[in-house]
Design a protein around this motif. Sequence first.
Motif, PDB file in Angstrom:
ATOM      1  N   TYR A 329       0.828  -1.208   0.000  1.00  0.00           N
ATOM      2  CA  TYR A 329       0.000   0.000   0.000  1.00  0.00           C
ATOM      3  C   TYR A 329       0.868   1.266   0.000  1.00  0.00           C
ATOM      4  O   TYR A 329       0.645   2.188  -0.792  1.00  0.00           O
ATOM      5  N   TYR A 330       1.860   1.298   0.874  1.00  0.00           N
ATOM      6  CA  TYR A 330       2.690   2.506   0.969  1.00  0.00           C
ATOM      7  C   TYR A 330       3.657   2.626  -0.195  1.00  0.00           C
ATOM      8  O   TYR A 330       4.007   3.749  -0.606  1.00  0.00           O
ATOM      9  N   ASN A 331       4.119   1.509  -0.746  1.00  0.00           N
ATOM     10  CA  ASN A 331       4.951   1.578  -1.949  1.00  0.00           C
ATOM     11  C   ASN A 331       4.179   2.215  -3.098  1.00  0.00           C
ATOM     12  O   ASN A 331       4.701   3.044  -3.851  1.00  0.00           O
ATOM     13  N   HIS A 332       2.919   1.851  -3.218  1.00  0.00           N
ATOM     14  CA  HIS A 332       2.073   2.413  -4.269  1.00  0.00           C
ATOM     15  C   HIS A 332       1.756   3.885  -3.987  1.00  0.00           C
ATOM     16  O   HIS A 332       1.768   4.727  -4.892  1.00  0.00           O
ATOM     17  N   LEU A 333       1.499   4.193  -2.718  1.00  0.00           N
ATOM     18  CA  LEU A 333       1.117   5.556  -2.335  1.00  0.00           C
ATOM     19  C   LEU A 333       2.231   6.556  -2.630  1.00  0.00           C
ATOM     20  O   LEU A 333       1.976   7.682  -3.085  1.00  0.00           O
ATOM     21  N   PHE A 334       3.475   6.147  -2.398  1.00  0.00           N
ATOM     22  CA  PHE A 334       4.595   7.074  -2.545  1.00  0.00           C
ATOM     23  C   PHE A 334       5.376   6.877  -3.846  1.00  0.00           C
ATOM     24  O   PHE A 334       6.513   7.335  -3.972  1.00  0.00           O
ATOM     25  N   THR A 335       4.782   6.202  -4.798  1.00  0.00           N
ATOM     26  CA  THR A 335       5.414   6.018  -6.103  1.00  0.00           C
ATOM     27  C   THR A 335       4.898   7.078  -7.067  1.00  0.00           C
ATOM     28  O   THR A 335       3.685   7.289  -7.183  1.00  0.00           O
ATOM     29  N   THR A 336       5.813   7.750  -7.734  1.00  0.00           N
ATOM     30  CA  THR A 336       5.433   8.800  -8.671  1.00  0.00           C
ATOM     31  C   THR A 336       4.908   8.194  -9.970  1.00  0.00           C
ATOM     32  O   THR A 336       5.548   7.322 -10.559  1.00  0.00           O
ATOM     33  N   THR A 337       3.758   8.677 -10.416  1.00  0.00           N
ATOM     34  CA  THR A 337       3.221   8.254 -11.707  1.00  0.00           C
ATOM     35  C   THR A 337       3.489   9.362 -12.733  1.00  0.00           C
ATOM     36  O   THR A 337       3.872  10.472 -12.382  1.00  0.00           O
ATOM     37  N   GLN A 338       3.286   9.052 -14.019  1.00  0.00           N
ATOM     38  CA  GLN A 338       3.574  10.024 -15.080  1.00  0.00           C
ATOM     39  C   GLN A 338       2.642  11.223 -14.949  1.00  0.00           C
ATOM     40  O   GLN A 338       1.422  11.080 -14.943  1.00  0.00           O
ATOM     41  N   THR A 339       3.202  12.402 -14.811  1.00  0.00           N
ATOM     42  CA  THR A 339       2.402  13.622 -14.660  1.00  0.00           C
ATOM     43  C   THR A 339       2.933  14.719 -15.573  1.00  0.00           C
ATOM     44  O   THR A 339       4.095  14.704 -15.975  1.00  0.00           O
ATOM     45  N   ASP A 340       2.068  15.671 -15.874  1.00  0.00           N
ATOM     46  CA  ASP A 340       2.466  16.847 -16.651  1.00  0.00           C
ATOM     47  C   ASP A 340       2.043  18.076 -15.851  1.00  0.00           C
ATOM     48  O   ASP A 340       0.870  18.455 -15.839  1.00  0.00           O
ATOM     49  N   TRP A 341       3.002  18.696 -15.148  1.00  0.00           N
ATOM     50  CA  TRP A 341       2.691  19.799 -14.257  1.00  0.00           C
ATOM     51  C   TRP A 341       2.990  21.158 -14.864  1.00  0.00           C
ATOM     52  O   TRP A 341       2.677  22.201 -14.290  1.00  0.00           O
ATOM     53  N   HIS A 342       3.598  21.210 -16.057  1.00  0.00           N
ATOM     54  CA  HIS A 342       3.979  22.480 -16.659  1.00  0.00           C
ATOM     55  C   HIS A 342       2.774  23.367 -16.936  1.00  0.00           C
ATOM     56  O   HIS A 342       2.798  24.583 -16.696  1.00  0.00           O
ATOM     57  N   GLU A 343       1.698  22.777 -17.406  1.00  0.00           N
ATOM     58  CA  GLU A 343       0.504  23.559 -17.726  1.00  0.00           C
ATOM     59  C   GLU A 343      -0.067  24.213 -16.478  1.00  0.00           C
ATOM     60  O   GLU A 343      -0.528  25.358 -16.513  1.00  0.00           O
ATOM     61  N   THR A 344      -0.008  23.505 -15.366  1.00  0.00           N
ATOM     62  CA  THR A 344      -0.516  24.059 -14.104  1.00  0.00           C
ATOM     63  C   THR A 344       0.366  25.188 -13.602  1.00  0.00           C
ATOM     64  O   THR A 344      -0.122  26.238 -13.168  1.00  0.00           O
ATOM     65  N   ILE A 345       1.668  25.017 -13.667  1.00  0.00           N
ATOM     66  CA  ILE A 345       2.609  26.023 -13.183  1.00  0.00           C
ATOM     67  C   ILE A 345       2.484  27.321 -13.976  1.00  0.00           C
ATOM     68  O   ILE A 345       2.590  28.427 -13.440  1.00  0.00           O
ATOM     69  N   GLU A 346       2.258  27.203 -15.269  1.00  0.00           N
ATOM     70  CA  GLU A 346       2.190  28.392 -16.124  1.00  0.00           C
ATOM     71  C   GLU A 346       1.016  29.295 -15.771  1.00  0.00           C
ATOM     72  O   GLU A 346       1.005  30.484 -16.105  1.00  0.00           O
ATOM     73  N   CYS A 347       0.018  28.746 -15.090  1.00  0.00           N
ATOM     74  CA  CYS A 347      -1.164  29.534 -14.728  1.00  0.00           C
ATOM     75  C   CYS A 347      -0.986  30.304 -13.420  1.00  0.00           C
ATOM     76  O   CYS A 347      -1.864  31.090 -13.034  1.00  0.00           O
ATOM     77  N   ILE A 348       0.125  30.085 -12.713  1.00  0.00           N
ATOM     78  CA  ILE A 348       0.346  30.712 -11.402  1.00  0.00           C
ATOM     79  C   ILE A 348       1.176  31.969 -11.566  1.00  0.00           C
ATOM     80  O   ILE A 348       2.255  31.946 -12.169  1.00  0.00           O
TER      81      ILE A 348
END
Length: 411
Positions: A329-348
């Motif tokens: 459970y914790y291995n899955h919880l703290f494992t990074t999955t493929q994400t695209d955060w650039h679009e979110t950052i550009e809006c800040i």
Amino acid sequence: MERVRRALQFDGLISVDAIGKSGGLAFLWRYKDQAQLRSVSQNHIDMEITMDGKDRWRLTGIYGEPDRNQRRKTWNLLRTLARDSNLPWCAIEDLNNVVAQEDKTGGAPYPGWLIEGFNEVLVETELIDMDLVGHQFTWEKGRGTDSWTEVRLDRALTTVAWLNLFPLAKLYNLEVSASDHSPILLTPEGSNMQVTESWGIESSDDIQKKVKTCGEKLYQWGKEITSRFGDRIKNCKKKMQMLRKCRDAESVRRYNDIKAELFLILEQKEIFWRQRSKQLWLHSGDKNSKYFHAAASVRRRNNQINRLKNGEGCWVDWDAGLADHITEYYNHLFTTTQTDWHETIECIDVKITEEHNMELLQTVTEDEVRTSLFQMDPDKAPGPDGMTPAFYQKHWSIVGNDVVGLVRKFF
């Protein structure tokens, strides 16, 4: 002494010069707001101490009159200082006095009138002679000769109020010295000696290794204290019963010392169960050991995990793979999955100015780390290293540099 103060990087110093080869006193403290002078003379320095999380108390250094015919001057000084304040009080000193013939070995017996007079002062001022951990004598002459003499001239005297404030205090004979006197070390929090020794064992700069080594040492030390409460209480009561009918000054002093020791053990027992119970809304003086014991037992039962439901909706216990389920459970919880955060950052919108950024990039100071740490509740739940904030607060003088170094590395 000023060179010593600068070398130690302490803020405060008060000293009294020696007369020839006799006397001489010095009091040094690290932070300027920790100590305030109450009175000083050729034979004493009396200070008022302020510590985080503690009531104010007094610490007095005394040099006793070496001339036996002038010994009453020291006794009268103790009487005067005792009347001066009701604050919890500890007087640590080269008193040049003994409380019993057992405080001396070799040579002629110690004069009875000096023993009797000093014990009368202790009874009158309600001061308790602390037990000495280590070799029982602190002064010697003629080592290896037929006239070899050893005496316990150095001691710490405390009021009951001071012992209640520091129920784990210990007085150590450090023994090794170039002088004919052994240095003595008073550790108000009791565990300081264990922390000092174990923290220095680990030469690595890795603070986690130091905490682990220190924790193992404290665990063994703590077991010796907490596992024998019943026997220690019973032993004190037995000794008090034997001395109850005695009326001589030495017996009265011994009775008061044992009574104070009993109160100290009861205080240790209460603190132990209060910390185990995590009932932070109760104060240490509430004397609810039975309640703390029950609360700790309930908390231990509530913290137990007997079974959990897995992703398939089935219950698993410790015999059917519960440990593997928790790990997965914790291995899955703290494992990074493929994400695209650039679009979110550009809006800040940018809010941090260049000036703010420069301030944020400055080196963290020791005062900032210390202030943040001492604002924490001492008995809050421990971190991953197993230590509560109280450990770092009480032993800041030992572990502080390593903690500050770790915080600076993080930033």
